[in-house]
Design a protein around this motif. Structure first.
Motif, short mmCIF file in Angstrom:
data_model
loop_
_atom_site.label_atom_id
_atom_site.label_comp_id
_atom_site.label_asym_id
_atom_site.label_seq_id
_atom_site.Cartn_x
_atom_site.Cartn_y
_atom_site.Cartn_z
N PHE A 63 2.22 55.35 -0.25
CA PHE A 63 0.92 54.92 -0.75
C PHE A 63 0.71 55.17 -2.25
O PHE A 63 -0.10 54.48 -2.88
CB PHE A 63 -0.20 55.59 0.04
N TRP A 64 1.44 56.12 -2.81
CA TRP A 64 1.13 56.51 -4.18
C TRP A 64 2.23 56.24 -5.19
O TRP A 64 1.96 56.15 -6.39
CB TRP A 64 0.75 57.99 -4.23
N HIS A 65 3.47 56.12 -4.75
CA HIS A 65 4.56 55.97 -5.71
C HIS A 65 4.85 54.51 -6.02
O HIS A 65 4.47 53.61 -5.28
CB HIS A 65 5.83 56.66 -5.19
N VAL A 69 10.48 53.25 -6.37
CA VAL A 69 10.78 54.56 -5.81
C VAL A 69 10.85 54.47 -4.29
O VAL A 69 11.74 55.06 -3.65
CB VAL A 69 9.71 55.59 -6.24
N LEU A 70 9.93 53.71 -3.70
CA LEU A 70 9.96 53.49 -2.26
C LEU A 70 11.24 52.79 -1.85
O LEU A 70 11.88 53.17 -0.86
CB LEU A 70 8.73 52.67 -1.85
N TRP A 71 11.64 51.77 -2.59
CA TRP A 71 12.88 51.05 -2.30
C TRP A 71 14.09 51.99 -2.38
O TRP A 71 14.94 52.01 -1.50
CB TRP A 71 13.05 49.88 -3.26
N ASP A 72 14.16 52.77 -3.45
CA ASP A 72 15.29 53.68 -3.65
C ASP A 72 15.36 54.71 -2.52
O ASP A 72 16.46 55.03 -2.04
CB ASP A 72 15.19 54.39 -4.99
N PHE A 73 14.21 55.21 -2.11
CA PHE A 73 14.22 56.20 -1.02
C PHE A 73 14.63 55.54 0.28
O PHE A 73 15.41 56.12 1.07
CB PHE A 73 12.83 56.83 -0.87
N LYS A 177 -0.47 44.36 -1.53
CA LYS A 177 -1.74 45.04 -1.31
C LYS A 177 -1.72 46.49 -1.81
O LYS A 177 -2.66 47.23 -1.60
CB LYS A 177 -2.08 45.03 0.19
N GLY A 178 -0.62 46.89 -2.40
CA GLY A 178 -0.47 48.27 -2.84
C GLY A 178 -1.07 48.52 -4.21
O GLY A 178 -1.78 47.69 -4.77
N ARG A 179 -0.74 49.66 -4.78
CA ARG A 179 -1.30 50.07 -6.06
C ARG A 179 -0.63 49.37 -7.24
O ARG A 179 -1.09 49.47 -8.37
CB ARG A 179 -1.16 51.59 -6.23
N TYR A 180 0.46 48.65 -6.97
CA TYR A 180 1.18 47.95 -8.03
C TYR A 180 1.32 46.47 -7.67
O TYR A 180 1.34 46.10 -6.50
CB TYR A 180 2.58 48.55 -8.22
#
Length: 202
Positions: A63-65, A69-73, A177-180
Protein backbone atom coordinates in the motif's frame (compact mmCIF):
# COMPACT_ATOMS: atom_id res chain seq x y z
CA UNK A 1 13.23 -10.48 3.41
CA UNK A 2 11.36 -12.40 0.66
CA UNK A 3 12.77 -15.74 1.73
CA UNK A 4 12.04 -15.00 5.38
CA UNK A 5 8.43 -14.09 4.48
CA UNK A 6 7.97 -17.34 2.56
CA UNK A 7 9.74 -19.76 4.86
CA UNK A 8 9.91 -18.55 8.44
CA UNK A 9 6.20 -18.70 9.36
CA UNK A 10 5.97 -19.33 13.12
CA UNK A 11 9.03 -21.49 13.63
CA UNK A 12 10.99 -18.81 15.48
CA UNK A 13 8.25 -17.49 17.75
CA UNK A 14 10.12 -18.84 20.76
CA UNK A 15 12.83 -16.21 20.28
CA UNK A 16 12.38 -12.88 22.01
CA UNK A 17 13.21 -10.30 19.35
CA UNK A 18 12.98 -9.74 15.62
CA UNK A 19 16.74 -9.49 15.23
CA UNK A 20 17.15 -12.84 16.98
CA UNK A 21 14.59 -14.46 14.67
CA UNK A 22 16.13 -12.95 11.54
CA UNK A 23 19.64 -13.95 12.58
CA UNK A 24 18.60 -17.51 13.43
CA UNK A 25 16.75 -17.86 10.12
CA UNK A 26 19.80 -16.66 8.18
CA UNK A 27 22.04 -19.08 10.10
CA UNK A 28 19.72 -22.06 9.66
CA UNK A 29 19.42 -21.41 5.93
CA UNK A 30 23.09 -20.61 5.37
CA UNK A 31 22.28 -17.18 3.94
CA UNK A 32 25.17 -14.84 3.29
CA UNK A 33 23.90 -11.81 5.16
CA UNK A 34 26.00 -9.52 7.30
CA UNK A 35 24.95 -7.91 10.54
CA UNK A 36 24.18 -4.62 8.78
CA UNK A 37 21.76 -6.34 6.38
CA UNK A 38 20.15 -8.32 9.18
CA UNK A 39 19.82 -5.16 11.24
CA UNK A 40 18.16 -3.30 8.35
CA UNK A 41 15.65 -6.12 7.82
CA UNK A 42 14.91 -6.23 11.52
CA UNK A 43 14.40 -2.46 11.63
CA UNK A 44 11.88 -2.64 8.77
CA UNK A 45 9.96 -5.42 10.50
CA UNK A 46 9.88 -3.53 13.77
CA UNK A 47 8.77 -0.21 12.27
CA UNK A 48 5.35 1.22 11.38
CA UNK A 49 3.48 -0.84 13.99
CA UNK A 50 4.43 -4.05 12.13
CA UNK A 51 5.76 -5.63 15.33
CA UNK A 52 8.02 -8.14 13.62
CA UNK A 53 5.27 -9.72 11.50
CA UNK A 54 6.50 -10.31 7.91
CA UNK A 55 2.92 -10.64 6.61
CA UNK A 56 2.07 -7.24 8.04
CA UNK A 57 5.22 -5.83 6.45
CA UNK A 58 4.11 -7.13 3.04
CA UNK A 59 0.72 -5.41 3.46
CA UNK A 60 2.55 -2.18 4.30
CA UNK A 61 4.80 -2.66 1.27
CA UNK A 62 1.84 -3.13 -1.07
CA UNK A 63 0.00 0.00 0.00
CA UNK A 64 2.81 2.44 0.67
CA UNK A 65 5.86 1.60 -1.43
CA UNK A 66 6.64 2.43 -5.04
CA UNK A 67 5.29 -0.18 -7.49
CA UNK A 68 8.81 -0.99 -8.65
CA UNK A 69 9.65 -2.00 -5.08
CA UNK A 70 6.56 -4.21 -5.02
CA UNK A 71 7.58 -5.78 -8.34
CA UNK A 72 11.16 -6.40 -7.15
CA UNK A 73 9.94 -8.01 -3.94
CA UNK A 74 7.49 -10.19 -5.87
CA UNK A 75 10.28 -11.36 -8.15
CA UNK A 76 12.60 -12.05 -5.21
CA UNK A 77 9.86 -14.14 -3.60
CA UNK A 78 9.18 -15.93 -6.88
CA UNK A 79 12.86 -16.81 -7.27
CA UNK A 80 12.90 -18.18 -3.72
CA UNK A 81 9.65 -20.15 -4.06
CA UNK A 82 9.76 -23.95 -4.17
CA UNK A 83 6.21 -25.14 -3.53
CA UNK A 84 2.66 -24.54 -4.69
CA UNK A 85 1.94 -23.00 -1.30
CA UNK A 86 4.68 -20.47 -1.97
CA UNK A 87 3.25 -19.68 -5.41
CA UNK A 88 -0.19 -19.24 -3.92
CA UNK A 89 1.12 -16.90 -1.25
CA UNK A 90 2.84 -14.76 -3.86
CA UNK A 91 -0.22 -14.70 -6.11
CA UNK A 92 -2.61 -13.77 -3.30
CA UNK A 93 -0.50 -11.23 -1.46
CA UNK A 94 1.57 -9.65 -4.23
CA UNK A 95 0.37 -10.34 -7.78
CA UNK A 96 -3.27 -9.59 -6.98
CA UNK A 97 -2.39 -6.29 -5.35
CA UNK A 98 0.03 -5.27 -8.09
CA UNK A 99 -2.50 -5.88 -10.86
CA UNK A 100 -5.42 -4.37 -8.95
CA UNK A 101 -3.67 -1.17 -7.90
CA UNK A 102 -0.98 -0.83 -10.58
CA UNK A 103 -2.66 -2.45 -13.57
CA UNK A 104 -0.39 -0.68 -16.04
CA UNK A 105 2.18 -3.31 -15.05
CA UNK A 106 0.19 -5.94 -16.98
CA UNK A 107 2.41 -5.79 -20.12
CA UNK A 108 5.44 -6.70 -17.97
CA UNK A 109 3.44 -9.50 -16.38
CA UNK A 110 2.34 -10.79 -19.80
CA UNK A 111 5.90 -10.69 -21.15
CA UNK A 112 7.35 -12.62 -18.22
CA UNK A 113 4.50 -15.14 -18.28
CA UNK A 114 5.32 -15.88 -21.92
CA UNK A 115 8.96 -16.43 -21.05
CA UNK A 116 8.55 -18.37 -17.81
CA UNK A 117 6.00 -21.17 -17.40
CA UNK A 118 6.42 -21.23 -13.63
CA UNK A 119 5.64 -17.53 -13.39
CA UNK A 120 2.51 -18.04 -15.49
CA UNK A 121 1.50 -20.92 -13.23
CA UNK A 122 1.97 -18.75 -10.13
CA UNK A 123 -0.43 -16.23 -11.65
CA UNK A 124 -3.20 -18.83 -11.80
CA UNK A 125 -3.51 -18.40 -8.03
CA UNK A 126 -4.52 -14.75 -8.40
CA UNK A 127 -8.19 -13.80 -8.13
CA UNK A 128 -9.73 -10.56 -9.38
CA UNK A 129 -9.56 -8.41 -6.23
CA UNK A 130 -10.05 -4.86 -7.63
CA UNK A 131 -8.60 -5.36 -11.12
CA UNK A 132 -10.06 -3.35 -13.96
CA UNK A 133 -12.00 -5.19 -16.66
CA UNK A 134 -9.10 -4.93 -19.11
CA UNK A 135 -6.42 -6.10 -16.67
CA UNK A 136 -8.59 -8.99 -15.46
CA UNK A 137 -9.32 -10.11 -19.04
CA UNK A 138 -5.62 -10.09 -19.87
CA UNK A 139 -4.75 -12.04 -16.72
CA UNK A 140 -7.44 -14.59 -17.54
CA UNK A 141 -5.85 -15.15 -20.95
CA UNK A 142 -2.56 -15.94 -19.21
CA UNK A 143 -4.30 -18.30 -16.80
CA UNK A 144 -6.23 -20.09 -19.55
CA UNK A 145 -2.98 -21.10 -21.28
CA UNK A 146 -1.54 -22.84 -18.21
CA UNK A 147 -2.03 -26.63 -18.49
CA UNK A 148 -1.51 -27.37 -14.77
CA UNK A 149 -2.87 -24.39 -12.81
CA UNK A 150 -2.82 -24.06 -9.05
CA UNK A 151 -5.85 -25.68 -7.36
CA UNK A 152 -7.23 -22.29 -6.34
CA UNK A 153 -7.57 -20.95 -9.88
CA UNK A 154 -11.04 -19.68 -10.77
CA UNK A 155 -12.22 -22.10 -13.50
CA UNK A 156 -11.91 -20.68 -17.00
CA UNK A 157 -15.52 -21.70 -17.64
CA UNK A 158 -16.69 -18.93 -15.29
CA UNK A 159 -15.59 -16.39 -17.87
CA UNK A 160 -14.16 -12.90 -17.50
CA UNK A 161 -17.30 -11.44 -15.92
CA UNK A 162 -16.94 -13.55 -12.80
CA UNK A 163 -17.02 -11.31 -9.70
CA UNK A 164 -17.49 -8.15 -11.78
CA UNK A 165 -20.78 -7.36 -10.06
CA UNK A 166 -18.94 -7.00 -6.75
CA UNK A 167 -16.75 -4.15 -8.04
CA UNK A 168 -17.48 -0.46 -8.34
CA UNK A 169 -17.58 1.24 -11.72
CA UNK A 170 -14.40 3.08 -10.75
CA UNK A 171 -12.57 -0.18 -10.05
CA UNK A 172 -13.72 -1.74 -13.31
CA UNK A 173 -12.66 1.22 -15.45
CA UNK A 174 -9.42 2.29 -13.79
CA UNK A 175 -6.31 0.14 -13.99
CA UNK A 176 -4.32 2.18 -11.49
CA UNK A 177 -5.69 2.86 -8.03
CA UNK A 178 -2.56 3.03 -5.89
CA UNK A 179 -0.50 5.93 -4.61
CA UNK A 180 1.48 6.14 -7.86
CA UNK A 181 0.51 6.57 -11.50
CA UNK A 182 2.53 6.09 -14.71
CA UNK A 183 3.12 9.20 -16.78
CA UNK A 184 3.08 9.23 -20.59
CA UNK A 185 6.56 7.69 -20.60
CA UNK A 186 5.59 4.91 -18.24
CA UNK A 187 7.48 6.40 -15.29
CA UNK A 188 5.66 5.93 -11.98
CA UNK A 189 5.21 9.10 -9.95
CA UNK A 190 3.12 10.03 -6.91
CA UNK A 191 -0.52 10.37 -7.87
CA UNK A 192 -0.69 13.98 -6.64
CA UNK A 193 1.96 15.00 -9.17
CA UNK A 194 -0.11 13.63 -12.06
CA UNK A 195 -3.36 15.33 -11.04
CA UNK A 196 -5.09 12.07 -10.20
CA UNK A 197 -5.41 10.92 -13.80
CA UNK A 198 -5.40 7.25 -14.79
CA UNK A 199 -2.76 6.69 -17.46
CA UNK A 200 -4.21 3.35 -18.59
CA UNK A 201 -2.59 -0.02 -19.28
CA UNK A 202 -0.59 0.44 -22.44
Amino acid sequence: MARYWLYAENQYDNLNSTIERITRFAWDNRLEAGQTTLGNVSAQLDGNEIKGDPDAWVVFLCFWHHPSVLWDFMMAAFEAAETDDHYQKIATNLAEHLLAHYGSAIPNVEKLAQQNDDFARMLTGAWRHRMSDDVWARLRLIQARVPNPLPSMIPVEKGINYMSDSLSEFDRKNANKGRYLPDQNGVWSPRSELKDLDAGCD
